[in-house]
Design a protein around this motif. Sequence first.
Motif, PDB file in Angstrom:
ATOM      1  N   ARG A 211       0.845  -1.199   0.000  1.00  0.00           N
ATOM      2  CA  ARG A 211       0.000   0.000   0.000  1.00  0.00           C
ATOM      3  C   ARG A 211       0.886   1.256   0.000  1.00  0.00           C
ATOM      4  NH1 ARG A 211      -4.962   1.014   0.626  1.00  0.00           N
ATOM      5  NH2 ARG A 211      -4.587   2.796   1.962  1.00  0.00           N
ATOM      6  N   ASP A 212       2.178   1.017   0.066  1.00  0.00           N
ATOM      7  CA  ASP A 212       3.112   2.132   0.053  1.00  0.00           C
ATOM      8  C   ASP A 212       3.033   2.845  -1.301  1.00  0.00           C
ATOM      9  OD1 ASP A 212       5.343   3.785   0.262  1.00  0.00           O
ATOM     10  OD2 ASP A 212       6.639   2.244  -0.584  1.00  0.00           O
ATOM     11  N   PRO A 213       2.751   4.148  -1.296  1.00  0.00           N
ATOM     12  CA  PRO A 213       2.560   4.848  -2.577  1.00  0.00           C
ATOM     13  C   PRO A 213       3.786   4.798  -3.471  1.00  0.00           C
ATOM     14  CG  PRO A 213       2.638   6.393  -0.743  1.00  0.00           C
ATOM     15  CD  PRO A 213       2.571   5.039  -0.148  1.00  0.00           C
ATOM     16  N   ILE A 214       4.966   4.731  -2.884  1.00  0.00           N
ATOM     17  CA  ILE A 214       6.185   4.661  -3.702  1.00  0.00           C
ATOM     18  C   ILE A 214       6.277   3.282  -4.351  1.00  0.00           C
ATOM     19  CG2 ILE A 214       8.704   4.771  -3.616  1.00  0.00           C
ATOM     20  CD1 ILE A 214       7.156   7.467  -3.300  1.00  0.00           C
ATOM     21  N   LEU A 216       3.793   1.433  -5.090  1.00  0.00           N
ATOM     22  CA  LEU A 216       2.756   1.391  -6.136  1.00  0.00           C
ATOM     23  C   LEU A 216       3.203   2.152  -7.381  1.00  0.00           C
ATOM     24  CD1 LEU A 216      -0.437   1.882  -3.922  1.00  0.00           C
ATOM     25  CD2 LEU A 216       0.289  -0.212  -5.077  1.00  0.00           C
ATOM     26  N   LEU A 217       3.932   3.242  -7.162  1.00  0.00           N
ATOM     27  CA  LEU A 217       4.438   4.014  -8.299  1.00  0.00           C
ATOM     28  C   LEU A 217       5.448   3.170  -9.091  1.00  0.00           C
ATOM     29  CD1 LEU A 217       4.382   6.840  -9.607  1.00  0.00           C
ATOM     30  CD2 LEU A 217       6.237   7.495  -8.091  1.00  0.00           C
ATOM     31  N   VAL A 378      16.027   4.791  -3.043  1.00  0.00           N
ATOM     32  CA  VAL A 378      16.630   5.005  -1.723  1.00  0.00           C
ATOM     33  C   VAL A 378      15.836   4.179  -0.728  1.00  0.00           C
ATOM     34  CG1 VAL A 378      17.085   6.675   0.093  1.00  0.00           C
ATOM     35  CG2 VAL A 378      17.379   7.338  -2.291  1.00  0.00           C
ATOM     36  N   GLN A 405      11.235   4.639  -8.382  1.00  0.00           N
ATOM     37  CA  GLN A 405      10.177   5.656  -8.346  1.00  0.00           C
ATOM     38  C   GLN A 405      10.586   6.929  -9.070  1.00  0.00           C
ATOM     39  OE1 GLN A 405      12.233   4.851  -5.902  1.00  0.00           O
ATOM     40  NE2 GLN A 405      12.130   6.246  -4.139  1.00  0.00           N
ATOM     41  N   TYR A 406      11.878   7.126  -9.306  1.00  0.00           N
ATOM     42  CA  TYR A 406      12.344   8.337  -9.978  1.00  0.00           C
ATOM     43  C   TYR A 406      12.486   8.150 -11.485  1.00  0.00           C
ATOM     44  CZ  TYR A 406      13.230  10.194  -5.367  1.00  0.00           C
ATOM     45  OH  TYR A 406      13.072  10.652  -4.086  1.00  0.00           O
ATOM     46  N   LEU A 441      20.410  12.749  -2.427  1.00  0.00           N
ATOM     47  CA  LEU A 441      19.577  12.622  -1.231  1.00  0.00           C
ATOM     48  C   LEU A 441      20.355  12.045  -0.055  1.00  0.00           C
ATOM     49  CD1 LEU A 441      16.367  11.057  -2.817  1.00  0.00           C
ATOM     50  CD2 LEU A 441      16.647  13.391  -2.034  1.00  0.00           C
TER      51      LEU A 441
ATOM     52  N   GLN B  17      10.861  13.318   1.048  1.00  0.00           N
ATOM     53  CA  GLN B  17      11.516  13.093  -0.250  1.00  0.00           C
ATOM     54  C   GLN B  17      10.550  12.456  -1.256  1.00  0.00           C
ATOM     55  OE1 GLN B  17      14.847  10.631   0.798  1.00  0.00           O
ATOM     56  NE2 GLN B  17      13.788   8.752   0.293  1.00  0.00           N
ATOM     57  N   ASN B  18       9.514  11.793  -0.750  1.00  0.00           N
ATOM     58  CA  ASN B  18       8.525  11.221  -1.673  1.00  0.00           C
ATOM     59  C   ASN B  18       7.806  12.305  -2.465  1.00  0.00           C
ATOM     60  OD1 ASN B  18       9.187   8.762  -0.689  1.00  0.00           O
ATOM     61  ND2 ASN B  18       7.361   8.470   0.556  1.00  0.00           N
ATOM     62  N   MET B  20       8.952  14.394  -4.237  1.00  0.00           N
ATOM     63  CA  MET B  20       9.563  14.587  -5.563  1.00  0.00           C
ATOM     64  C   MET B  20       8.925  13.710  -6.628  1.00  0.00           C
ATOM     65  SD  MET B  20      13.614  15.061  -4.863  1.00  0.00           S
ATOM     66  CE  MET B  20      13.874  13.563  -3.972  1.00  0.00           C
ATOM     67  N   VAL B  21       8.246  12.659  -6.212  1.00  0.00           N
ATOM     68  CA  VAL B  21       7.709  11.723  -7.217  1.00  0.00           C
ATOM     69  C   VAL B  21       6.194  11.536  -7.142  1.00  0.00           C
ATOM     70  CG1 VAL B  21       9.856  10.445  -7.506  1.00  0.00           C
ATOM     71  CG2 VAL B  21       8.240   9.708  -5.750  1.00  0.00           C
ATOM     72  N   LEU B  22       5.565  11.985  -6.072  1.00  0.00           N
ATOM     73  CA  LEU B  22       4.115  11.765  -5.976  1.00  0.00           C
ATOM     74  C   LEU B  22       3.376  12.712  -6.933  1.00  0.00           C
ATOM     75  CD1 LEU B  22       3.880  11.256  -2.129  1.00  0.00           C
ATOM     76  CD2 LEU B  22       3.495   9.527  -3.894  1.00  0.00           C
ATOM     77  N   LEU B  54      15.961  19.688  -2.496  1.00  0.00           N
ATOM     78  CA  LEU B  54      15.256  18.688  -3.304  1.00  0.00           C
ATOM     79  C   LEU B  54      14.537  19.347  -4.481  1.00  0.00           C
ATOM     80  CD1 LEU B  54      13.726  16.382  -0.515  1.00  0.00           C
ATOM     81  CD2 LEU B  54      15.974  16.294  -1.590  1.00  0.00           C
ATOM     82  N   PRO B 222      -1.461   9.830  -0.034  1.00  0.00           N
ATOM     83  CA  PRO B 222      -1.184   9.707  -1.476  1.00  0.00           C
ATOM     84  C   PRO B 222      -2.198   8.818  -2.185  1.00  0.00           C
ATOM     85  CG  PRO B 222       0.812   9.324  -0.184  1.00  0.00           C
ATOM     86  CD  PRO B 222      -0.327   9.373   0.786  1.00  0.00           C
ATOM     87  N   HIS B 223      -2.856   7.931  -1.433  1.00  0.00           N
ATOM     88  CA  HIS B 223      -3.855   7.058  -2.057  1.00  0.00           C
ATOM     89  C   HIS B 223      -5.066   7.853  -2.556  1.00  0.00           C
ATOM     90  CE1 HIS B 223      -1.691   3.501  -0.943  1.00  0.00           C
ATOM     91  NE2 HIS B 223      -1.601   3.926   0.292  1.00  0.00           N
TER      92      HIS B 223
END
Lengths: 474, 299
Positions: A211-214, A216-217, A378, A405-406, A441, B17-18, B20-22, B54, B222-223
């Motif tokens: 369920r971690d959004p990263i 999932l991305l 990371v 994710q990047y 980072l 830091q997330n 940057m991509v969400l 960032l 984010p969901h």
Amino acid sequence: MKLSRRTGKVMPSLKDAIRSSCLKDGMTISFHHHLRAGDYVLNDVLHTCTELGFSNLTVNASSIMACHTPLVEAIRAGVVTGIECNFMHASVGHAISQGLLANDVLFRTHGGRPAALESGTAHIDVAFIAASASDPEGNCNGKEGPSAFGSIGYAMSDAVHADYVIVITDHLMPYPLTDVSIPENLVDAVVVCDSIGDPDRIMSGTTRITRDPIGLLIADYTARAIEACGLLEDDFSFQTGAGGTSLAAAAYIGERMRKLGVTGSFASGGITGLLVDLLNEGVFKSLADVQCFDREAAASIRKNPHHVEISASRYASPQAKSTIVDRLDAVILGATEIGTDFSVNVHTDSNGMIMGGSGGHSDTAAGASLAIIAAPLVRARLPLIVDRPQTVSTPGKTIDLLVTQYGMAYNPKRRDLHDCLTGAGLPVFSIEELKEKAERLTGKPRLLKNEGRIVARVIGRDGDELDVIRAVHK
Amino acid sequence: MRRSCLFLPGNQPNILQNGMVLPCDVLIFDLEDAVSEKEKDAARELISQALTTLDFGVREKVVRINDMETFHARLDIINVTKAGADALMVPKTVGSDTVQKAASILDEAEEKADLPLGSVGLILLIETAMGIEKAFEAASASSRVRALALGGEDLAADLGCSRTKASRELFYARTRLVMAGRACGLDVIDTPFTDARDAEGCYEDASYARSLGFSGKLAISPHHLEPIHRAFRPSESEVAYALDVVSAMRRAKEEGLGAVSLRGKMIDLPVLAQAERTLELATASGMLSTSRSTSTKGD
């Protein structure tokens, strides 16, 4: 007069079975890990071997799991002095990394292990095979009984190549068992015990969609990359690991296949309930199952003829005439570290301590048309990409694409992926650019130099030594 | 574009830091509710570092500062302005007093940071009964104000009523806020949906907010970004109509006309503005290419 019937190979106890095997000090005993974190058999056998006064044994197990910490005591007691395996959980791995074992651990892959048995490079004197159901002659499987765990694929090679085979079950059924995974002609003795393990603990905790959004991305990028490469067409085949991100990617791939009206050929590997759902929906025609990761998969393999049990040899042995992994279109794998040459570490943590192993990582990477590493750039303030991983588990030449994710980076040997990925609007970078992003980072981590003695050797699937792991002294 | 405005706790570096991509339009780094009293200094420093180092891309960088009645607020404004925040979210805004206090410190902060006066905006979080009643006064108190946002949880507490999923208790506040904000030409951002696991509930709530005139929605998870974007995605027919409006108005301009007829109805500048908003949403939703939208807007 009534003729006496053969009563089968059931031994009164595990001790009797071990005695009948003529096991001697210095020999090799083997185990499979289909009961994963719920396995009782390896610990019971080691306990009995200790009671019987054995020493200097080598344990050849397809994997050493978290529940196998009694192995550490057996090493301390001198009962075990050698280990060969394809994966080692940190609970035992950390002790090995601190130099506990006299001999080097030999790490193979899920395909390399049966290949080593087939070629005679590895030898098993006595195989202990946990079976959730067996008849008195040793016809057995992992599909029936209260401790059903599903496929018994990793044990099949042991049964074929070991000098002596002992089946251990907690569910003795009348002769003949009809759904046979390992047949009686390979089995020497049967032992009935109270319980071979806890099937609820087959599920390792990493078999749920993240369920971690990263995560999932990353999964979304991965699914889009596979589609962009033109692989999502009829007869698509793929494999994914049991990590939450890999499973999310599998779910996204399933969604895209439904939308496109594509019917896949097969999904393989460790099978989860999610893949079972895709099979039942008709998204895939079949599952090739070398191990079940959860109870849903274990239930499915018992009743669905399209959910096929396969041996580790058929799955991935480089000695075999053909294998499942060679038919894979895509595989989604994880990584602890990845080098700028795309070589991957899944054996050691950031301190160089053993916490894993290849399993089928190297095999599927070598076989699949598109081998993808899907991992966060990371993790716990450590960058994923390094100049050279602490341990090379999987050679970089077999990895095609890194997805984070990047953004993603393809291996320069796969320049053909460039247009597919950029054409689909996916964020593509060089691996060096992604490394730089991560280091912005985290800073550049200091290179860890472990100069202790060698404690483990990583054997590639072709049998050559890929790397060594050295002792880490706290 | 302020469809999706995601809160990130200011004291958690791995979550910052997330950002940057969400895939959100606005990042709101939180120094207020998400940060305990003893962590305020550390979080302020962390957010300032994040803003400095960032790359958050095109996302608008907003910092929710502490209540203007606390001593933290001044330190927050001075530090995050220097670090490069695009706007500050002012919690518990009640009328022009709160806005002018914030704007005054912001003047000083911009001067210290060598920034052009007025470059940093204010987003007013309105979350009390008095705040709602004084929403127009607050919205028109400073040219720095970019948007109004509704804080439904605190408002419900102030009203002494229960917060429900259907949000009927917020109806008046929502419509009042939309009216005040739109009257001043501002974006108006709806209260967050609080069940992080209920994506469909969030979609329903965001769709309702859009129907009332909100330009976007706050998000605590984010969901919720995907359902919010789905709710604010215009329909194909809305986009087709908007393109026709823009095209018709372009022709009218070429012919020197102020208003023109389209599909039997008169269209004028407010209709054009609405069409342009629709096209902006369509572009953000991936329905139109950026170049097509830009050229439309450029007309």
